[in-house]
Structures are given as C-alpha cells and as structure tokens.
Design a protein around this motif. Structure first.
Motif, PDB file in Angstrom:
ATOM      1  N   SER A   1       0.851  -1.188   0.000  1.00 63.92           N
ATOM      2  CA  SER A   1       0.000   0.000   0.000  1.00 63.92           C
ATOM      3  C   SER A   1       0.889   1.241   0.000  1.00 63.92           C
ATOM      4  O   SER A   1       2.116   1.153   0.169  1.00 63.92           O
ATOM      5  CB  SER A   1      -0.883   0.007   1.249  1.00 63.92           C
ATOM      6  N   GLY A   2       0.283   2.408  -0.170  1.00 63.19           N
ATOM      7  CA  GLY A   2       1.063   3.637  -0.174  1.00 63.19           C
ATOM      8  C   GLY A   2       1.808   3.849   1.127  1.00 63.19           C
ATOM      9  O   GLY A   2       2.977   4.259   1.133  1.00 63.19           O
ATOM     10  N   GLY A   3       1.157   3.547   2.243  1.00 63.55           N
ATOM     11  CA  GLY A   3       1.798   3.721   3.538  1.00 63.55           C
ATOM     12  C   GLY A   3       2.958   2.765   3.751  1.00 63.55           C
ATOM     13  O   GLY A   3       4.001   3.144   4.279  1.00 63.55           O
ATOM     14  N   MET A   4       2.783   1.510   3.324  1.00 70.99           N
ATOM     15  CA  MET A   4       3.859   0.532   3.462  1.00 70.99           C
ATOM     16  C   MET A   4       5.043   0.890   2.571  1.00 70.99           C
ATOM     17  O   MET A   4       6.207   0.751   2.962  1.00 70.99           O
ATOM     18  CB  MET A   4       3.340  -0.871   3.143  1.00 70.99           C
TER      19      MET A   4
ATOM     20  N   LEU B   1      -1.405   9.723   1.988  1.00 68.35           N
ATOM     21  CA  LEU B   1      -1.610   8.494   2.768  1.00 68.35           C
ATOM     22  C   LEU B   1      -2.961   8.525   3.473  1.00 68.35           C
ATOM     23  O   LEU B   1      -3.443   9.590   3.876  1.00 68.35           O
ATOM     24  CB  LEU B   1      -0.500   8.313   3.799  1.00 68.35           C
ATOM     25  N   ASP B   2      -3.565   7.345   3.652  1.00 67.88           N
ATOM     26  CA  ASP B   2      -4.798   7.278   4.424  1.00 67.88           C
ATOM     27  C   ASP B   2      -4.454   7.377   5.914  1.00 67.88           C
ATOM     28  O   ASP B   2      -3.276   7.324   6.300  1.00 67.88           O
ATOM     29  CB  ASP B   2      -5.566   5.990   4.111  1.00 67.88           C
ATOM     30  N   PRO B   3      -5.450   7.568   6.786  1.00 63.80           N
ATOM     31  CA  PRO B   3      -5.158   7.755   8.214  1.00 63.80           C
ATOM     32  C   PRO B   3      -4.339   6.626   8.832  1.00 63.80           C
ATOM     33  O   PRO B   3      -3.444   6.878   9.642  1.00 63.80           O
ATOM     34  CB  PRO B   3      -6.556   7.842   8.853  1.00 63.80           C
ATOM     35  N   GLN B   4      -4.627   5.372   8.459  1.00 64.48           N
ATOM     36  CA  GLN B   4      -3.876   4.254   9.023  1.00 64.48           C
ATOM     37  C   GLN B   4      -2.417   4.304   8.581  1.00 64.48           C
ATOM     38  O   GLN B   4      -1.499   4.083   9.379  1.00 64.48           O
ATOM     39  CB  GLN B   4      -4.513   2.926   8.594  1.00 64.48           C
ATOM     40  N   GLY B   5      -2.194   4.588   7.309  1.00 58.62           N
ATOM     41  CA  GLY B   5      -0.826   4.684   6.804  1.00 58.62           C
ATOM     42  C   GLY B   5      -0.067   5.823   7.442  1.00 58.62           C
ATOM     43  O   GLY B   5       1.130   5.704   7.744  1.00 58.62           O
TER      44      GLY B   5
END
Length: 331
Positions: free
Chosen positions: A155-158, A184-188
C-alpha cells in the motif's frame, strides 16, 4: 506531547546536544523570478531532534531542503550538515544524509527485501551485514511478512515506510523527509508516525517538511513556520501555541450579518484576542475558555443573531500560522 494513539512522546534532545544542521543567511533566487524562493534563512537542528519546516505549498520548504541536501546551489548564505560545508563539499555532504521524497522511488523489479539488501551493497556494506540489516529493518518497520513480495503489492503507507527504511540503511547523520504522509490514508499516516518516533528514540536526526499542522504538532520537537521564503516563527509547538495568547478558537455561523456578529462578540466576550471572518462564519480566538459557549450564545441572541452552527476547539499550529500571516493555508 502525546502521540495520537495515546503513547508518550519521546523526550526532546537536550539543549546541549550537538548541532547537526546549521544554516546562516541561506537564500535562493531562481533566474527570471521576481522574488526569492528562500530569503535569508537561519536555523540550527540538534542531534536526535525531529525538526519541522511548516508552511503552505510554495512557502520555500522544498527549496530549503534542496540547498541543505546539495541538490540546489544557494544564491547566498552557508549550510553545514554534520560539520560538512554543503556548498564546498557536496559529494561528502550527500554521503552523510538520506532523502525521502513524496515520489515512490522503489525498484519495482526487486522484492521488498531486495530493495533494502541491494541498497546496502551500493553503499559498500558487506553482504552478510546487508542481509542482517535488511531483515532487521523489515522487522522494525513491520514489513517482514512482505519481504518476498514485489513492491507493487505494498500500500502507499507501506511503500513509504520501506523508503524510510531504505534511507536509513547506511545510518545517515540526517534523514530529510519531504511531505512524507502526503496522500496516505489515516492508518498509513499513523503507522509512519510511529516509525518516525521510533527512529527519534534511537537518536536519528530528522528534518521534516509538511503543510500538515496536525502532523507537525504531534511529531516535531521544534518547528519553523515558513512562508514566502522567510521563517516567521521558530519554537516548540507548545510554545508557539502558548505565545498566541489564546486558549480556544470559537467558530460561529449566522444567517445574519457576519460583520455585525463579529463586532458584537468582540465587544461582549471578555478575553477575545482576535476576530475574523472565515468560510461564511465568524472565528474568534479567546483567552480563557471557561463557560465560553454559553457566553457566546448569550451575546449572539442578545444581539438578535440566529445561530446556524457553533463550535469550539483548542488553539492549534494552524491558528498560529494564520495569526502570523493573515491568510489561509494554500493547497
């Protein structure tokens, strides 16, 4: 400072910590430009500090980082990283730093683990040490289960965490991050914040550019608020908010005259510091938040104003920025 997930913020570096970044009179004017992109910046960043350059897009943050990382030649001034003159010896300076940009620069022909391993080899790190370091970094950044996967599976965050892991492989004196959580989304975003706090706890020095006020407030030991190429304020987030002189921000929407409501509230509410019109509402900064909402309602109703919406929040770095510049953040 408290981490958004509830963890205790790591302690800021001691005032006597060594200075790792030092800039004096740093300036850059591009050819044919009518104004300077960076206009005489002075700053010092200490060992083990997470330092933020905070401001809207176009404020001069990226150009400043470009000069500190030897990618942009200054028009004037000096810059030192790890005791090395960035202008006089850019090759050595680049060996002391690592830069993570907004763009995904991972090698898509390699697996997640290989992106780390071969990066180590490029820096002359022996094979055995590169293997163990790659394994350790995947564990540290919670990416071990994806080690054999192609980077396209991340994912983008990873992917952003993997780029940070790759950047610190050779143990740079300073890690530069340019808008690291953009998109990035909130989790990322929270996962990357946790990773950065872990690096600071291990003594890594980080310079972060962002226009995300919440990010700067949660992460940074100190921030420099920058706009139009100049530093407007530099201190800890807490000190900057305290220096604002307001404890709370009240936003009031009315169907009547906003100018009239602003004048009424400014006159009636004790402790009113600043009042302005924003997005069809009146925003008021107030010193002393005790029974603030009832006082606002009473004042507005006594003036014959119909309230459509009413909210109250603590003063933020965005409040500080707008107070300094008199403008909204630019997207």
């Amino acid at each position: 400072m408290t981490h958004p997930a509830g963890r205790e913020r790591v302690k800021s570096p001691a005032p006597g910590a060594a200075t790792v970044i030092r800039a004096a009179g740093l300036a850059k004017t591009y050819p044919k430009a009518s104004t300077a992109a960076v206009d005489g910046i002075d700053l010092q960043v200490r060992q083990g500090e997470l330092f933020g350059l905070l401001g809207p897009n176009g404020a001069g943050k990226t150009t400043t980082v470009g000069m500190l990382t030897a990618r942009v030649v200054p028009t004037a001034g000096s810059a030192y990283v790890g005791g090395t003159d960035v202008v006089a010896d850019p090759t050595l300076a680049k060996q002391l730093i690592a830069v993570v940009s907004q763009q995904n620069t991972l090698d898509r022909s390699l697996t997640v683990w290989e992106n780390l391993y071969f990066h180590g080899l490029l820096f002359g790190i022996p094979r055995r040490e590169s293997r163990s370091t790659a394994d350790a970094l995947l564990e540290q950044f919670h990416l071990s289960r994806w080690g054999k996967s192609p980077v396209s599976a991340l994912s983008g965050g990873m992917a952003q965490r993997l780029m940070v892991a790759r950047a610190i492989f050779h143990r740079p004196a300073v890690l530069f991050l340019d808008e690291p959580t953009a998109g990035l989304d909130p989790q990322g975003r929270l996962a990357l914040w946790e990773a950065l706090e872990g690096l600071i706890a291990d003594g890594q020095t980080i310079l972060l550019t962002t226009h995300n006020m919440d990010e700067a407030d949660h992460l940074c030991d100190r921030v420099a608020i920058i706009d139009h190429g100049r530093i407007l304020a530099l201190d800890t987030p807490a000190a900057l908010k305290q220096g604002l002189g307001a404890d709370a921000v009240v936003t009031v929407a009315t169907s009547g005259s906003q100018e009239g409501l602003a004048a009424r509230l400014n006159s009636d509410i004790e402790g009113a510091v600043r009042t302005r019109l924003v997005d069809g509402a009146v925003e008021m900064q107030v010193k002393g938040a005790e029974r603030l909402l009832p006082r606002v309602v009473t004042s507005a109703e006594a003036g014959g104003f119909e309230l459509l919406d009413l909210s109250i929040a603590e003063s933020t770095l965005e409040t500080v920025f707008i107070s300094l510049t008199g403008q909204e953040l630019r997207d």
